[in-house]
Enzyme design. Structure first.
Site, mmCIF file in Angstrom:
data_model
loop_
_atom_site.group_PDB
_atom_site.id
_atom_site.type_symbol
_atom_site.label_atom_id
_atom_site.label_comp_id
_atom_site.label_asym_id
_atom_site.label_seq_id
_atom_site.Cartn_x
_atom_site.Cartn_y
_atom_site.Cartn_z
ATOM 1 N N ASP A 1 0.843 -1.202 0.000
ATOM 2 C CA ASP A 1 0.000 0.000 0.000
ATOM 3 C C ASP A 1 0.882 1.258 0.000
ATOM 4 O OD1 ASP A 1 -2.529 1.021 -0.075
ATOM 5 O OD2 ASP A 1 -3.035 0.553 2.013
ATOM 6 N N LYS B 1 -0.798 -0.491 -4.283
ATOM 7 C CA LYS B 1 -2.178 0.009 -4.272
ATOM 8 C C LYS B 1 -2.132 1.473 -3.884
ATOM 9 C CE LYS B 1 -5.243 -0.835 -0.778
ATOM 10 N NZ LYS B 1 -5.551 0.553 -0.358
ATOM 11 N N GLU C 1 -14.421 0.325 -1.488
ATOM 12 C CA GLU C 1 -14.638 0.295 -0.035
ATOM 13 C C GLU C 1 -15.866 1.105 0.347
ATOM 14 O OE1 GLU C 1 -11.241 1.113 2.445
ATOM 15 O OE2 GLU C 1 -12.458 1.115 4.274
HETATM 16 O O1 KIV Z 1 -5.060 -0.433 4.337
HETATM 17 C C1 KIV Z 1 -5.916 -1.310 4.178
HETATM 18 O O2 KIV Z 1 -5.993 -2.295 4.912
HETATM 19 C C2 KIV Z 1 -6.860 -1.153 3.083
HETATM 20 C C3 KIV Z 1 -8.047 -2.060 3.053
HETATM 21 C C4 KIV Z 1 -9.095 -1.495 3.928
HETATM 22 C C5 KIV Z 1 -8.527 -2.286 1.666
HETATM 23 O O3 KIV Z 1 -6.687 -0.280 2.278
#
Ligand code: KIV
Length: 293
Positions: A86, A116, A185
């Protein structure tokens, strides 16, 4: 179970297929091992790390260094699942070159298979540049926790016809920019279904109903390991927080009343060796050691 490592192409090829894609979060070795061994298709090293592991009040505080550190722990553990790193707040929103540089670090140093990032139409040029640089991107629209404060809090998104249309436009822009999949989400189920039916990349829902191409949850939420709140869309499959708390309580009591450790948890030594030691100590008149034997 087939342990062949999954790629973003395996995800793309699962569009509209049964069974749906399964994803969970993990941030370290034990959790990555459990999730991967269970045959979950994708592990997101989410910036939810900040809240459920590092104790920050929100995800905004999470740094790129922290994401790299935890992504590396997961990536070195996983054999099969696709590892999604992320992009934390501030690592991709200042400029496109910064986004490319930081996403490259998440893949090169964190060993993520892809990244992501949160955002719709406005971030399509960033996604396009990342994809051009060879970095596969998973989009994330609807409720985007990094900008929750700008959205007026953690609220369901796309409830009005206008807001739903904007979400659809976001999805299409991210698809055109080259996202290989898209997290939805906290979006009403009919809107998530509409988006899912309108794009060729698989959608991964979290609080977005059953019609997405896959589902994701924050693992700590679904096993009862995060104490501050549980979103409505989370199903709690276990309460290991309670199990761990009672184990710790029992340990404390047993240490205090000397029922732990038992002989089974202790090491012995040869009686003759012990006698020899005592003798040697007595000869040398070592009062402290003699007292303790
Ligand atoms: O950071 C995270 O865990 C997320 C999920 C909620 C998809 O972005």
């Amino acid at each position: 179970m087939d342990t062949k490592k999954l790629t973003v192409w395996d995800f793309k090829n699962r569009k509209g297929e049964e069974p749906p894609i399964t994803m969970l979060t993990a941030y370290d070795y034990p959790w990555a091992l459990l999730v991967d061994r269970a045959g979950i298709d994708g592990i997101l090293v989410g910036d939810s790390l900040g809240m459920v592991v590092l104790g920050y009040p929100d995800t905004v505080s999470v740094t790129l260094e922290e994401m790299i550190h935890h992504t590396r722990a997961v990536a070195r553990t996983v054999k099969r699942a696709l590892v999604v790193g992320d992009m934390p707040f501030g690592s991709y929103n200042s400029s496109i070159p910064a986004a490319v540089e930081n996403a490259t670090r998440l893949m090169k140093e964190g060993r993520a298979d892809c990244v992501k990032l949160e955002g719709g139409v406005d971030f399509a040029p960033t996604v396009k540049a990342l994809v051009k640089a060879g970095i596969p991107v998973q989009g994330h629209i609807g409720l985007t926790p990094q900008t929750a404060s700008a959205m007026g809090g953690f609220k369901v998104q796309g409830k009005s016809a206008r807001a739903a249309k904007a979400l659809l436009e976001d999805a299409k822009a991210l698809e055109a920019a080259g996202c290989f999949s898209l997290v939805l989400e906290a979006v009403p189920a009919p809107i998530a279904r509409l988006i899912t039916e309108s794009v060729s990349m698989p959608t991964i829902g979290i609080g977005a109903g059953v019609h997405c191409d896959g589902q994701i949850l924050v693992t700590h939420d679904m096993v009862g390991l995060f104490d501050r709140f549980t979103p409505k869309f989370v199903k709690q499959y276990a309460n290991i927080g309670e199990t761990i708390a009672s184990a710790i309580e029992k340990y404390k009591t047993e240490v205090q009343n000397r029922t732990f450790p038992q002989p089974d948890h202790s090491f012995t030594m040869d009686d003759e060796e012990l006698a020899r030691l005592k003798e040697a100590l007595e000869e040398r008149q070592e009062p402290v050691l003699r007292k303790s034997t």
